[in-house]
Design a protein around this motif. Structure first.
Motif, PDB file in Angstrom:
ATOM      1  N   SER A  50      -0.926   3.727   3.143  1.00 47.22           N
ATOM      2  CA  SER A  50       0.027   4.591   2.434  1.00 47.22           C
ATOM      3  C   SER A  50       1.452   4.068   2.574  1.00 47.22           C
ATOM      4  CB  SER A  50      -0.061   6.031   2.962  1.00 47.22           C
ATOM      5  OG  SER A  50      -1.358   6.511   2.871  1.00 47.22           O
ATOM      6  N   PRO A  51       1.770   2.957   1.901  1.00 48.76           N
ATOM      7  CA  PRO A  51       3.083   2.317   2.101  1.00 48.76           C
ATOM      8  C   PRO A  51       4.272   3.178   1.686  1.00 48.76           C
ATOM      9  CG  PRO A  51       1.914   1.340   0.231  1.00 48.76           C
ATOM     10  CD  PRO A  51       0.942   2.222   0.930  1.00 48.76           C
ATOM     11  N   PHE A  52       4.038   4.242   0.903  1.00 45.78           N
ATOM     12  CA  PHE A  52       5.144   5.087   0.445  1.00 45.78           C
ATOM     13  C   PHE A  52       5.059   6.511   1.003  1.00 45.78           C
ATOM     14  CE2 PHE A  52       4.301   1.848  -2.764  1.00 45.78           C
ATOM     15  CZ  PHE A  52       5.541   1.226  -2.856  1.00 45.78           C
ATOM     16  N   GLU A  53       4.144   6.725   1.934  1.00 50.66           N
ATOM     17  CA  GLU A  53       3.957   8.079   2.443  1.00 50.66           C
ATOM     18  C   GLU A  53       5.222   8.617   3.100  1.00 50.66           C
ATOM     19  OE1 GLU A  53       0.658  10.524   5.052  1.00 50.66           O
ATOM     20  OE2 GLU A  53       1.296   8.537   5.761  1.00 50.66           O
ATOM     21  N   HIS A 109       7.505   9.952   0.429  1.00 52.21           N
ATOM     22  CA  HIS A 109       7.055  11.222  -0.159  1.00 52.21           C
ATOM     23  C   HIS A 109       7.270  12.384   0.808  1.00 52.21           C
ATOM     24  CE1 HIS A 109       5.556   9.040  -3.541  1.00 52.21           C
ATOM     25  NE2 HIS A 109       4.526   8.485  -2.909  1.00 52.21           N
ATOM     26  N   LEU A 110       6.965  12.156   2.074  1.00 53.18           N
ATOM     27  CA  LEU A 110       7.162  13.216   3.066  1.00 53.18           C
ATOM     28  C   LEU A 110       8.645  13.537   3.243  1.00 53.18           C
ATOM     29  CD1 LEU A 110       4.558  12.189   5.816  1.00 53.18           C
ATOM     30  CD2 LEU A 110       4.402  14.100   4.205  1.00 53.18           C
ATOM     31  N   THR A 111       9.481  12.497   3.229  1.00 51.06           N
ATOM     32  CA  THR A 111      10.925  12.720   3.348  1.00 51.06           C
ATOM     33  C   THR A 111      11.460  13.466   2.138  1.00 51.06           C
ATOM     34  OG1 THR A 111      11.154  10.702   4.657  1.00 51.06           O
ATOM     35  CG2 THR A 111      13.150  11.604   3.682  1.00 51.06           C
ATOM     36  N   SER A 112      10.976  13.119   0.966  1.00 53.20           N
ATOM     37  CA  SER A 112      11.399  13.803  -0.244  1.00 53.20           C
ATOM     38  C   SER A 112      11.065  15.290  -0.179  1.00 53.20           C
ATOM     39  CB  SER A 112      10.738  13.160  -1.463  1.00 53.20           C
ATOM     40  OG  SER A 112      11.127  13.811  -2.650  1.00 53.20           O
ATOM     41  N   LYS A 113       9.876  15.610   0.296  1.00 54.97           N
ATOM     42  CA  LYS A 113       9.478  17.011   0.452  1.00 54.97           C
ATOM     43  C   LYS A 113      10.355  17.699   1.496  1.00 54.97           C
ATOM     44  CE  LYS A 113       5.396  19.787   1.711  1.00 54.97           C
ATOM     45  NZ  LYS A 113       5.886  20.350   2.979  1.00 54.97           N
ATOM     46  N   TYR A 114      10.599  17.017   2.608  1.00 51.17           N
ATOM     47  CA  TYR A 114      11.441  17.559   3.669  1.00 51.17           C
ATOM     48  C   TYR A 114      12.833  17.887   3.132  1.00 51.17           C
ATOM     49  CZ  TYR A 114      14.002  17.565   8.156  1.00 51.17           C
ATOM     50  OH  TYR A 114      14.798  17.897   9.227  1.00 51.17           O
ATOM     51  N   PRO A 166      17.050  10.538  -3.124  1.00 52.22           N
ATOM     52  CA  PRO A 166      16.670  10.068  -4.460  1.00 52.22           C
ATOM     53  C   PRO A 166      15.237  10.454  -4.822  1.00 52.22           C
ATOM     54  CG  PRO A 166      16.672   8.264  -2.885  1.00 52.22           C
ATOM     55  CD  PRO A 166      17.272   9.438  -2.178  1.00 52.22           C
ATOM     56  N   ASN A 167      14.985  10.521  -6.115  1.00 49.65           N
ATOM     57  CA  ASN A 167      13.630  10.778  -6.589  1.00 49.65           C
ATOM     58  C   ASN A 167      12.747   9.574  -6.282  1.00 49.65           C
ATOM     59  OD1 ASN A 167      14.352  13.282  -7.696  1.00 49.65           O
ATOM     60  ND2 ASN A 167      15.053  12.307  -9.601  1.00 49.65           N
ATOM     61  N   ILE A 168      11.556   9.852  -5.791  1.00 47.32           N
ATOM     62  CA  ILE A 168      10.614   8.787  -5.423  1.00 47.32           C
ATOM     63  C   ILE A 168       9.497   8.753  -6.467  1.00 47.32           C
ATOM     64  CG2 ILE A 168       9.095   7.862  -3.655  1.00 47.32           C
ATOM     65  CD1 ILE A 168      12.083   7.943  -2.887  1.00 47.32           C
ATOM     66  N   THR A 169       9.562   7.753  -7.319  1.00 47.29           N
ATOM     67  CA  THR A 169       8.543   7.579  -8.349  1.00 47.29           C
ATOM     68  C   THR A 169       7.919   6.200  -8.178  1.00 47.29           C
ATOM     69  OG1 THR A 169       9.800   8.975  -9.873  1.00 47.29           O
ATOM     70  CG2 THR A 169       8.066   7.591 -10.813  1.00 47.29           C
ATOM     71  N   ALA A 214      -0.287   1.383  -9.486  1.00 45.68           N
ATOM     72  CA  ALA A 214      -0.467  -0.044  -9.174  1.00 45.68           C
ATOM     73  C   ALA A 214       0.331  -0.431  -7.938  1.00 45.68           C
ATOM     74  CB  ALA A 214      -0.036  -0.888 -10.372  1.00 45.68           C
ATOM     75  N   ASP A 215       1.535   0.112  -7.810  1.00 45.92           N
ATOM     76  CA  ASP A 215       2.347  -0.189  -6.634  1.00 45.92           C
ATOM     77  C   ASP A 215       1.753   0.435  -5.378  1.00 45.92           C
ATOM     78  OD1 ASP A 215       4.284  -1.824  -7.762  1.00 45.92           O
ATOM     79  OD2 ASP A 215       5.486  -0.125  -8.443  1.00 45.92           O
ATOM     80  N   GLU A 216       1.156   1.599  -5.509  1.00 43.84           N
ATOM     81  CA  GLU A 216       0.519   2.225  -4.360  1.00 43.84           C
ATOM     82  C   GLU A 216      -0.602   1.332  -3.829  1.00 43.84           C
ATOM     83  OE1 GLU A 216       1.097   4.855  -2.618  1.00 43.84           O
ATOM     84  OE2 GLU A 216       2.358   6.205  -3.791  1.00 43.84           O
TER      85      GLU A 216
END
Length: 855
Positions: A708-711, A714-719, A728-731, A735-737
């Protein structure tokens, strides 16, 4: 004076009470604590609260064969250290009590009353339901009657009447930072003599002050008459009308355990007396004779004093003075560095604040972080960094670097070579007889000093050997020498405070460890780094202990073993134990007056708690308990939550079932801290650098996790979304995942307050073909060095592996170094953008301040 260290205490008193009461501040502390004045003093009135438990209706007991035997327990810990309870009404579905209970509450505090309905049982009383009610919703002079619905599926209700009026007692002054409140603390110090007749027997004298720091003391009594048996000290909250209870018992036979005679259950109760502490004069020694029976007298001499208003816990959200001084010096160095690296003239007060974050991942993270930092040094950007922060394995790299006060000014090859020797050496010596003997002695020394010894301390000693192969005397406060001239980035080590029976994803409070202070920015509570591990109560230092060596902190920062079974299952399967959620307590908002209080954001809604039951508690304790969590003294203990604490963005009290909505259960009301690896929340210390006080412009996030290289993003964004923190928005594409690239840039072009985030997953992409940016691998040896898979089944970089071959270590360092060098243009472009954004941010902030609008 009572604040002097109490000397000559008997052995029984050492583990039970804080012997060295250090209210008087020494000159060294006075110099170190010239902190920004972000706390304030306020005057608030007292109120008299009356709670009348009227009746309940349609109650269904836990026993289906008979009607319920009900009583109601009332808990208001901010006003009374002990709960009240009604009488038991037997064999009734509609019990009626009409009992009234009285409290004196303070207007500055968030006062939450808990009403719990129990069904009396022979063995263990059954908890049927509980109501959590904010008494601040009642206006002075108002009487309200509430019928609380105890089950949404039927007609079970509990009827309670509330009345509140302003007290005749004059208002009192408190200290607050808008989240925590410090009340005056009283200290009672005394000596005891005991008169006993000639009859034989062993006596037990129990001293207690409900709600005090020391709780219960049981000094041993001897046969001789009028013998002074000991001294005692109690610290208590002046506002809850504390009293000293003295109880005398006699054992009917000789106790088998001489060290704890109170454990002998064959005792005869002789008598009890209670002394209100308010009746003792301030600062004068008072002699009191207590006749506990016709033939037993206890002679006591006591002195009561009130604490000074100067606190040993810094309440406030401003940066520590040490960090503030560092920033002023660091700006000059950053300005010179950016001038050379970017060919731009930048005024020191206009330089961007850059933070570098290292994730967790054991030895893999430690090794990788060395490579990433070397890459930044090769780009001549290491001196542009303001903050260096890490979780778990990355903190091991940091703590080793900061042993050298000038590490970032030197070539990193030397510390990397030292780290290689540690990682490639055998770890078997950590479990040799000699080393185990050493660990035992160290843990016994901690325990004899009154420290809470746990598994994380042992793990810290194991890590000490893994990293150094010898004793390491370094302490975190020693690193003040590494930042006093602004010569290195400011280190921030991460841990989280958790509950032993709650998953880290559901509740975790970030704790920052820095050379000057350790604390919770959530609560605005900090202590000197030198005082970590000491005992505090109500904001005052009760007993000072030696600062722990940094190896014991490493045991906390990297305590991945503290995972509970539910979290382990989540890591292995991607989801928690789903059926376990069906056994948890059900929490519902039952506020029938929401419209009435819609304009009051400081009020907590009324909540109903429906317990999962006795059997479910067993499963919860088994699957969610952290049997090896590090238990430490809580330096926020005895402080209260401010009445408007929910307005601080760090709290998510708006969530109906979040612990933040239950102030009686939050950290200041707990006896201990349970600090563990920050990876239990977010496997990267984003929350520590996203605080508005640090005003970070650019974040270089190095992620060394397996999957999960971007986990972490995503968790920080939720926090941040839950707390209103700019991020910033994490999109990220699918394919990158699956196949991430070396570097990603996330930013919000329209809002200069949102930091630019550069995220570096741990990947081996172009490194396989290039030995350096722009230079192909040509020889077979070069191709073999770069052509390795990070995540193969037999990879040497598994998290549980602490020993690498030299080649594997060098590969990982070079890979991370290369990934930084290969993205030089991206990094420098982000820094240039940050320079422009800081100018806009400064203009934006100035415009807002001119309009008197809070940013």
């Amino acid at each position: 004076m009572w604040w002097a260290a109490v000397r000559g205490l008997p052995g029984w008193a050492v583990p039970a009470l804080a012997a060295a009461v250090l209210w008087k501040k020494d000159k060294e502390r006075a110099r170190a604590c010239k902190m920004p004045a972000s706390w304030r003093k306020e005057m608030h009135p007292y109120y008299n609260l009356s709670v009348t438990v009227l009746r309940a209706q349609n109650i269904q007991g836990a026993d289906l064969l008979s009607k319920a035997d009900c009583y109601v327990q009332l808990k208001l810990p901010t006003a009374s250290p002990l709960p009240y309870r009604t009488k038991v009404v037997y064999n009734s579905t509609d019990p009626e009590w009409n009992e009234t209970f009285h409290y004196r509450i303070h207007g500055a505090i968030k006062n939450i009353l808990e009403l719990t309905l129990y069904d009396r049982d022979l063995m263990l009383d059954d908890k049927l339901s509980a109501v959590v009610f904010d008494v601040g919703s009642i206006k002075p002079g108002q009487t309200i009657r509430r019928a609380f619905k105890l089950n949404p599926k039927d007609k079970q209700v509990l009827e309670v009447e509330f009345h509140i009026e302003e007290s005749q007692d004059p208002p009192s002054e408190i200290i607050t930072n808008g989240v925590l409140v410090a009340h005056p603390c009283v200290c009672v110090e005394g000596k005891i003599k005991f008169d006993v007749n000639k009859e034989k027997g062993n006596y037990i004298l129990k001293l207690s002050v409900p709600g005090s720091y020391e709780k219960l003391l049981c000094p041993p009594l001897k046969q001789s008459q009028t013998e002074e048996v000991g001294k005692f000290v109690f610290h208590a909250d002046k506002e809850i009308s504390p009293h000293l209870d003295v109880c005398l018992l006699k054992t009917l036979r000789t106790a088998q355990n001489d060290l704890a005679p109170e454990l002998d259950k064959r005792t005869l109760y002789l008598g009890k007396e209670s002394i209100p502490l308010a009746s003792l004069p301030e600062g004068q020694e008072t002699d009191i004779d207590l006749l506990l029976s016709k033939s037993h007298v206890v002679h006591m001499s006591m002195t009561k004093e009130e604490s000074s208003q100067e606190l040993d816990v810094r309440l406030g959200f401003a940066l520590s003075q040490g960090e503030a001084d560092f920033l002023e010096k660091r700006k000059e160095i950053i300005a010179e560095t950016l001038k050379d690296a970017l060919d731009l003239n930048v005024a020191p007060d206009k330089v961007p604040v850059i933070a570098v974050l290292g994730s967790g991942g054991g030895a893999r993270a430690m090794t990788s972080f060395y490579g990433s930092l070397q890459g930044l040094q090769d780009l001549k950007l290491l001196d542009s960094i303001t903050y260096l922060s890490g979780v778990s394995g990355s903190t091991w790299c940091m703590s080793m670097l900061y042993e050298d006060p000038d590490w970032s000014k030197k070539d990193l090859k030397e510390p990397i070579n030292r780290a290689q020797k540690s990682v490639t050496s055998s770890k078997s010596g950590a479990f040799s007889a000699e080393r185990l003997r050493y660990c035992t002695q160290e843990l016994m020394a901690l325990e004899s000093d009154g420290c809470k010894v746990n598994f994380s301390d042992l793990w810290g000693l194991v890590l000490e050997y893994f990293l150094h192969q010898k004793d390491n005397p370094a302490k975190l406060s020693d690193q003040q020498d590494s930042v006093c001239r602004g010569q290195n980035p400011y280190p921030i080590y991460a841990g989280v405070n958790v509950r032993v029976n709650i998953n880290g994803g559901d509740f975790a409070e970030w704790c920052e460890f820095t050379p000057y202070e350790i604390g919770f920015r959530k609560y605005g509570a900090f202590i000197r780094t030198e005082d970590f591990g000491s005992e505090f109560f109500m904001g005052h230092l009760i007993r000072r202990r030696k600062e722990p060596r940094i190896c014991f902190l490493q045991g906390v920062w990297g305590s991945a073993f503290a995972a509970n079974l539910d979290e382990i299952w989540t890591l292995s399967s991607g989801t928690g134990i789903r059926w376990l959620n069906s056994l948890t307590d059900v929490i519902r908002v039952i506020d029938d007056c929401r419209k009435l209080h819609f304009r009051d954001p400081t009020r907590l809604q009324t909540r109903l708690i429906m317990p999962g039951g006795f059997a479910s508690n067993i499963f919860q304790d088994f699957f969610k308990s952290r049997f090896t969590a590090g238990e430490l003294y809580n330096f926020t203990r005895g402080l209260y939550l401010y009445k408007d604490y929910m307005g601080v963005r760090e709290f998510v009290a708006w969530k109906g079932n979040h612990l933040d909505a239950f102030p009686n259960l939050l950290t200041p009301m707990e006896e201990s801290l349970y600090l563990v690896d920050g990876g239990f929340s977010i496997n990267s210390p984003f929350p520590l650098v996203l605080q508005s006080e640090r005003d970070v412009d650019v974040i270089l996030s190095f992620n060394y996790s397996w999957q999960s290289p971007f986990e972490v993003l995503h968790l920080t964004s939720k926090y941040c979304k839950e707390r209103g923190i700019p991020f910033p928005n994490i999109t990220v594409t699918e394919a990158d995942e699956k196949e991430p690239k070396e570097c990603y840039v996330f930013m919000n072009a329209d809002n200069p307050r949102v930091p630019i985030v550069l995220h570096f997953p741990l990947v081996n992409n172009t490194f396989q073909a290039y030995k350096a940016p722009g230079f192909f691998r040509e020889t077979d040896e070069e191709k073999a060095f770069g052509g390795f898979l990070l995540r193969e089944k037999d990879s040497p970089y598994r998290t549980k592996n602490f020993t690498y071959e030299a080649t594997d270590f060098n590969r990982l360092v070079e890979l991370n170094r290369y990934n930084v060098l290969n993205n030089e243009h991206t990094i420098k472009s982000a820094l240039k953008a940050a320079l422009d954004r800081r100018k806009k941010k400064t203009s934006y902030r100035g415009l807002k301040e001119k309009k008197n609008v809070k940013v």
